[in-house]
Structures are given as structure tokens and as C-alpha cells.
Write a protein that holds these residues in place. Structure first.
Motif, PDB file in Angstrom:
ATOM      1  N   ILE A  22       0.856  -1.193   0.000  1.00 56.17           N
ATOM      2  CA  ILE A  22       0.000   0.000   0.000  1.00 56.17           C
ATOM      3  C   ILE A  22       0.889   1.239   0.000  1.00 56.17           C
ATOM      4  O   ILE A  22       1.566   1.536   0.978  1.00 56.17           O
ATOM      5  CB  ILE A  22      -0.956   0.016   1.208  1.00 56.17           C
ATOM      6  CG1 ILE A  22      -1.843  -1.229   1.182  1.00 56.17           C
ATOM      7  CG2 ILE A  22      -1.804   1.291   1.212  1.00 56.17           C
ATOM      8  CD1 ILE A  22      -2.624  -1.460   2.458  1.00 56.17           C
ATOM      9  N   GLU A  75      -6.315  -0.668   5.780  1.00 55.18           N
ATOM     10  CA  GLU A  75      -6.151  -0.110   4.437  1.00 55.18           C
ATOM     11  C   GLU A  75      -5.922  -1.188   3.386  1.00 55.18           C
ATOM     12  O   GLU A  75      -5.985  -0.910   2.194  1.00 55.18           O
ATOM     13  CB  GLU A  75      -5.031   0.933   4.443  1.00 55.18           C
ATOM     14  CG  GLU A  75      -5.424   2.161   5.261  1.00 55.18           C
ATOM     15  CD  GLU A  75      -4.387   3.282   5.261  1.00 55.18           C
ATOM     16  OE1 GLU A  75      -3.324   3.125   4.602  1.00 55.18           O
ATOM     17  OE2 GLU A  75      -4.647   4.299   5.915  1.00 55.18           O
ATOM     18  N   GLY A  79      -8.089   0.933   1.544  1.00 51.16           N
ATOM     19  CA  GLY A  79      -7.181   1.804   0.804  1.00 51.16           C
ATOM     20  C   GLY A  79      -6.683   2.953   1.665  1.00 51.16           C
ATOM     21  O   GLY A  79      -7.246   3.253   2.718  1.00 51.16           O
ATOM     22  N   ASP A  80      -5.613   3.588   1.194  1.00 49.70           N
ATOM     23  CA  ASP A  80      -5.047   4.731   1.896  1.00 49.70           C
ATOM     24  C   ASP A  80      -5.665   5.999   1.333  1.00 49.70           C
ATOM     25  O   ASP A  80      -5.593   6.241   0.130  1.00 49.70           O
ATOM     26  CB  ASP A  80      -3.525   4.771   1.719  1.00 49.70           C
ATOM     27  CG  ASP A  80      -2.902   5.988   2.390  1.00 49.70           C
ATOM     28  OD1 ASP A  80      -3.190   6.202   3.582  1.00 49.70           O
ATOM     29  OD2 ASP A  80      -2.141   6.714   1.728  1.00 49.70           O
TER      30      ASP A  80
END
Length: 198
Positions: A22, A75, A79-80
Motif C-alpha cells: 500500500i 487499508e 485503501g489509503d
């Protein structure tokens, strides 16, 4: 030995390897390479060990480290979200809650409950440990952006007021670190690497 528990733990260990993939918007100190979530979490954990003496209140450093090592595991699914994103809220609570249930749910029940509780405590930001952990989470990217002559601030046209607004949470965990951070933010304006609104 409970072999089933071991298999669940190993499944979790396999799953969290994805954190290494990520990519974050911030870059490593004095570097063109973007940091990944695993590097970020490790760095925050070490920062907490080094800087715990600056916390506004005494903290259980091990608990802070646990928070920092698992806070971004969600995340993998959610997700970030860039702190300064103008479209998606950085507090992506519902998606992150589902991710926490799924990922921590891979663990045996007792550990799943412990990890979920630690993650929830971090997210709520009400205990001394959570406040200090969140201070670390906001301080590290600030230091990176300063070292990279504005870094993601310049790249994404982030202004002084927005940086102060998002970073002032540091003072809830450490007034000393906030005073230091604010001085760096102000110096960044003087150096021309952070712009004020016109």
C-alpha cells in the motif's frame, strides 16, 4: 497446542503482508520513493519508543506501539486516503470498520477482539495512548515533507492553513511536539516550500 488457532494466526500473518504494497503519498526522508504502509507503521512505532517522554500524559508505550503497528492494516481493504484529499474524507470509517472485522476476524476470537479493541481505541482518539499514537501518525509525514522541500504539500498544492488544521491534532498527544511541529510548518513558509492562501 491448538493447531486450529495457529492456522488462523498464520492466515492473518499472510494477509497483513499486503500492507507492504500500500503506497502512501508521502516519500521517504530526502527521497523520491514513496513510503508504504508497513514502513510507515514501523517508523511510527520506533518514534513512539523514542518520543514517549514528550507525551502530555504518561502512556503505556507498548499499547501505543500496538496501535501504531495495526492502525493501517484496515487499508488492505479500505485503501489509503490522502490526509488532504478534498473528495474522500480521511476518516473512512464504514469501509475501515468492515475491513477491521474481516482482517482481525482471521485471528482466533480472543486475539481478534483484542486487536479490534486496540484499533477502535486508536480511531476514537480519547485515551492518552490514542492521542499520543495519533500525534506520531501526524508528525512523521510532516517531517518527511519538510525533508523533501515540501514533498506532497507542493505536489498537491496543500496550503499552510490546511496543514495547521490537520496537524494540530498533535497537541492533543504532546504540546511539546506540537510546538516543534508548528515551528517547522512556519519555517516551511519562510523557506517557500509551503504556501499561504492568497
Amino acid at each position: 497446542m491448538n493447531f486450529e488457532h495457529l492456522l488462523q494466526q498464520v492466515a492473518f500473518i499472510h494477509e497483513i503482508d499486503k500492507v507492504k504494497y500500500i503506497q502512501r503519498k508521502t516519500r521517504l526522508f530526502n527521497s523520491d520513493r514513496n513510503e508504504n504502509d508497513a514502513e510507515h507503521s514501523w517508523h511510527l512505532a520506533v518514534m513512539a519508543m523514542v518520543l514517549a517522554g514528550h507525551s502530555n500524559e504518561p502512556v503505556d508505550t507498548l499499547k501505543v506501539i500496538k496501535m501504531l503497528l495495526i492502525h493501517d492494516v484496515v487499508e488492505i481493504d479500505a485503501g489509503d486516503v490522502f490526509l488532504y484529499d478534498t473528495i474522500i474524507s480521511h476518516t473512512n470509517t464504514e469501509a475501515e470498520r468492515k475491513a477491521a472485522e474481516r482482517i482481525f476476524g482471521l485471528l482466533p476470537t480472543e486475539q481478534a477482539e483484542e486487536f479490534t479493541a486496540i484499533w477502535e481505541e486508536f480511531e476514537a482518539g480519547e485515551t492518552a495512548e490514542a492521542k499520543f499514537a495519533r500525534a506520531m501518525d501526524r508528525l512523521e509525514p510532516l517531517l518527511q515533507n519538510v525533508s523533501n522541500k515540501g514533498g506532497s504539500w507542493r505536489e498537491h498544492h496543500v496550503t499552510y492553513d490546511k496543514v495547521v488544521q490537520k496537524k494540530s491534532i498533535i497537541q492533543q498527544g504532546s504540546q511539546t511536539l506540537w510546538d516543534f511541529a508548528k515551528a517547522l510548518i512556519d519555517e516551511s513558509v519562510e523557506k517557500g516550500i509551503l504556501k499561504k492562501e492568497e
